[in-house]
Design a protein around this motif. Structure first.
Motif, PDB file in Angstrom:
ATOM      1  N   PRO A 189      43.342  46.798  36.621  1.00 42.72           N
ATOM      2  CA  PRO A 189      44.662  46.881  37.264  1.00 42.72           C
ATOM      3  C   PRO A 189      44.611  46.780  38.788  1.00 42.72           C
ATOM      4  O   PRO A 189      45.541  46.263  39.406  1.00 42.72           O
ATOM      5  CB  PRO A 189      45.187  48.253  36.818  1.00 42.72           C
ATOM      6  CG  PRO A 189      43.958  49.050  36.466  1.00 42.72           C
ATOM      7  CD  PRO A 189      43.002  48.033  35.898  1.00 42.72           C
ATOM      8  N   MET A 190      43.519  47.256  39.397  1.00 42.18           N
ATOM      9  CA  MET A 190      43.412  47.232  40.859  1.00 42.18           C
ATOM     10  C   MET A 190      43.281  45.805  41.384  1.00 42.18           C
ATOM     11  O   MET A 190      43.531  45.549  42.557  1.00 42.18           O
ATOM     12  CB  MET A 190      42.214  48.062  41.315  1.00 42.18           C
ATOM     13  CG  MET A 190      42.275  49.513  40.889  1.00 42.18           C
ATOM     14  SD  MET A 190      43.682  50.382  41.613  1.00 42.18           S
ATOM     15  CE  MET A 190      43.138  50.532  43.309  1.00 42.18           C
ATOM     16  N   ILE A 191      42.893  44.879  40.517  1.00 47.08           N
ATOM     17  CA  ILE A 191      42.802  43.470  40.893  1.00 47.08           C
ATOM     18  C   ILE A 191      44.032  42.705  40.407  1.00 47.08           C
ATOM     19  O   ILE A 191      44.642  41.935  41.146  1.00 47.08           O
ATOM     20  CB  ILE A 191      41.526  42.830  40.307  1.00 47.08           C
ATOM     21  CG1 ILE A 191      40.278  43.483  40.926  1.00 47.08           C
ATOM     22  CG2 ILE A 191      41.516  41.321  40.531  1.00 47.08           C
ATOM     23  CD1 ILE A 191      38.987  43.019  40.301  1.00 47.08           C
ATOM     24  N   PHE A 192      44.414  42.933  39.150  1.00 50.54           N
ATOM     25  CA  PHE A 192      45.472  42.135  38.532  1.00 50.54           C
ATOM     26  C   PHE A 192      46.843  42.407  39.155  1.00 50.54           C
ATOM     27  O   PHE A 192      47.584  41.466  39.462  1.00 50.54           O
ATOM     28  CB  PHE A 192      45.518  42.409  37.030  1.00 50.54           C
ATOM     29  CG  PHE A 192      46.561  41.608  36.294  1.00 50.54           C
ATOM     30  CD1 PHE A 192      46.307  40.299  35.912  1.00 50.54           C
ATOM     31  CD2 PHE A 192      47.804  42.150  35.997  1.00 50.54           C
ATOM     32  CE1 PHE A 192      47.265  39.545  35.247  1.00 50.54           C
ATOM     33  CE2 PHE A 192      48.769  41.409  35.335  1.00 50.54           C
ATOM     34  CZ  PHE A 192      48.496  40.106  34.950  1.00 50.54           C
ATOM     35  N   ASN A 193      47.195  43.669  39.333  1.00 50.66           N
ATOM     36  CA  ASN A 193      48.546  43.995  39.810  1.00 50.66           C
ATOM     37  C   ASN A 193      48.825  43.451  41.211  1.00 50.66           C
ATOM     38  O   ASN A 193      49.882  42.838  41.430  1.00 50.66           O
ATOM     39  CB  ASN A 193      48.775  45.502  39.742  1.00 50.66           C
ATOM     40  CG  ASN A 193      48.856  46.007  38.304  1.00 50.66           C
ATOM     41  OD1 ASN A 193      49.212  45.250  37.398  1.00 50.66           O
ATOM     42  ND2 ASN A 193      48.513  47.260  38.082  1.00 50.66           N
ATOM     43  N   PRO A 194      47.921  43.616  42.201  1.00 49.17           N
ATOM     44  CA  PRO A 194      48.172  42.986  43.508  1.00 49.17           C
ATOM     45  C   PRO A 194      48.199  41.463  43.422  1.00 49.17           C
ATOM     46  O   PRO A 194      48.974  40.813  44.135  1.00 49.17           O
ATOM     47  CB  PRO A 194      46.995  43.467  44.364  1.00 49.17           C
ATOM     48  CG  PRO A 194      46.502  44.710  43.700  1.00 49.17           C
ATOM     49  CD  PRO A 194      46.735  44.487  42.239  1.00 49.17           C
ATOM     50  N   ALA A 195      47.361  40.891  42.553  1.00 49.07           N
ATOM     51  CA  ALA A 195      47.355  39.437  42.400  1.00 49.07           C
ATOM     52  C   ALA A 195      48.702  38.955  41.887  1.00 49.07           C
ATOM     53  O   ALA A 195      49.248  37.943  42.365  1.00 49.07           O
ATOM     54  CB  ALA A 195      46.241  39.017  41.447  1.00 49.07           C
TER      55      ALA A 195
END
Length: 481
Positions: A189-195
């Protein structure tokens, strides 16, 4: 006679012990009595360490902890509170166990990029420098979906070559899972959500909201920051953490812990307490925190909550065989953390960890030996080995020995080995997992059930995640949320 408020925690693994700890340590907690029920003969769950008579330390579950982020700092704070700071064995940032990680593909080991220099140069098995994939990514126009598989997400953003050789084995190392089925939204989530917010993986990393690093007075956290530890363990292995937690709960807080006592049913009473039944006892709890695997919890709910049980049962887990082996002398072709094997190789093992390199403090005294761990099966356990209840440990050991001979080019055989089949040990967050979790939490809230769920089944499988989510669950309960 007034009965003191009772909280029952189901499960004596790292999540259950942490939940009980954070409930018990709070001054003026709303619960005057806390009980932990563990179905097996031991506490700690998948955190499981063996120290042999000769002094070698073997991990049969997680073997190291990353101190990064809020969840990492929280674990360091817990270790400090438990007075285990002096037991920490940190890996220094320039140690091979921190910098050198490999994949095994096409019958050879390839070191993965680990620095800016290696990002700028072509490094097999990749056909061009990784920086070229990264620089192109912000210009990809394809919209990022609400959720998609880790593999598809990374393939669209960074290309098939990286998805096959970097992301696929990463998912094997973390989840023992299939990147083509795992949810990018729930697993990372720390990568996907900002992306998704910024329409780009690179833009999300550069411009995504960063949580401020709070001032922390914990000496251990400050020491970790100063020395930049990438990972660490404990002198007695990670089970030293769960053993100390359990001792602390009973000695300092009067928490009652029962082993060999699985919960067989949960029934909500008319006064909105929960009747917790075991084979030999029953408790009327004001609140229950379940840290059981979601599927296990689904099997003990009363029929009136079949909708909740159905949602819980959707969360499956992978079985992993852990084969610890010790060899005389040094059998490693190169120092490092170990290697993973991409799923397209169709290997029966998932990867090998070079334990003696990363944590030499866990080696036996005397002449040098090599300790390694083979991870086997995972998502593909049934395909390669059949029913976990029927496969013989000797067969798993034989496969591990022969594979290591082939991969590492050694003719040696181990002088010591331990085989464990960890059934359903790592939850598989498939695409849509976050909606399943939302559905579970909404049901509990809407029905106002005196029940909380936490643990690896829901919002993170790491030791850090389990501890942090247990803390959050306990605090919400104490604050009446």
């Amino acid at each position: 006679m007034t009965v003191p408020p009772l909280a029952v925690v189901l499960g004596g693994g790292i999540s259950g012990l942490s939940s009980a700890y954070y409930l018990a340590r709070t001054h003026g907690s709303r619960f005057q009595k806390i009980i932990v029920l563990e179905g097996s003969s031991r506490l700690g769950g998948w955190v499981n360490t063996t120290v042999t008579d000769s002094g070698s330390v073997f991990e049969h579950g997680p073997r190291s902890i990353r101190p990064a982020g809020v969840v990492g700092r929280n674990t360091l704070e817990l270790i400090s509170e438990l007075r285990l700071s002096d037991s920490i064995i940190p890996v220094q940032p320039h140690h091979p166990g921190a910098k050198k990680r490999f994949i095994y593909a096409n019958k050879q080991l390839y070191q993965l990029p680990s620095s800016m220099k290696t990002l700028l140069t072509k490094q097999p098995p990749f056909s061009k420098p990784l920086i070229s994939y990264i620089l192109k990514e912000p210009f990809i126009k394809e919209q990022i979906e609400d959720d998609e598989s880790v593999y598809d997400f990374m393939r669209k953003r960074l290309g098939k070559e990286l998805a096959d050789n970097l992301i696929d084995p990463l998912c094997i190392g973390v989840f023992a899972g299939n990147a083509r089925e795992l949810s990018a939204k729930s697993c990372f989530p720390m990568i996907f959500n900002p992306a998704r917010e910024h329409g780009s993986l690179v833009k999300g990393i550069l411009f995504g909201k960063k949580d401020p690093v709070p001032k922390n007075n914990c000496d251990l956290v400050q020491k970790c920051r100063k020395e930049r530890w990438p990972i660490y363990s404990l002198r007695g292995g990670l089970q030293e953490l769960t053993d100390t937690l359990a001792e602390n709960l009973t000695t300092h807080y009067g928490v009652e812990i029962y082993k060999h006592m699985p919960c067989v049913s949960l029934e909500v009473n008319n006064n909105n307490t929960i009747r917790v039944k075991t084979r030999s006892k029953q408790f009327d709890a004001d609140h229950v925190i379940s840290t059981l695997p979601a599927k296990n919890l689904s099997e003990i709910l009363s029929a009136e909550h079949s909708d909740l049980a159905q949602s819980l049962a959707e969360i499956n887990s992978a079985t992993v065989a852990i084969v610890n082996m010790e060899y005389e002398g040094n059998i490693l072709p190169e120092e490092g953390f170990g290697y993973l094997i991409p799923s397209w190789e169709k290997s029966k093992i998932l990867g090998v960890v070079y334990d003696s390199c990363t944590f030499p403090n866990h080696n036996r005294p005397g002449p040098p030996t090599t300790r390694i761990t083979c991870m086997m099966g995972g998502f593909w356990f049934q395909e390669h080995f059949g029913d976990p209840d029927l496969v013989h440990p000797d067969h798993l050991l034989s496969v591990a020995i022969e594979t290591v001979k082939d991969h590492l080019g050694t003719s040696s055989v181990p002088i010591h080995s331990i085989v464990n089949i960890q059934r359903d040990c790592i939850p598989q967050y498939k695409v849509g997992h976050s909606k399943v979790v939302d559905k579970i939490e909404s049901y509990i809230e809407d029905k106002r059930l005196p029940l909380s769920v936490t643990g690896a089944s829901y919002k993170g499988v790491s030791v850090n995640d389990c501890i942090f989510n247990s803390k959050r669950t306990a605090e919400q309960l104490i604050n009446g949320n």
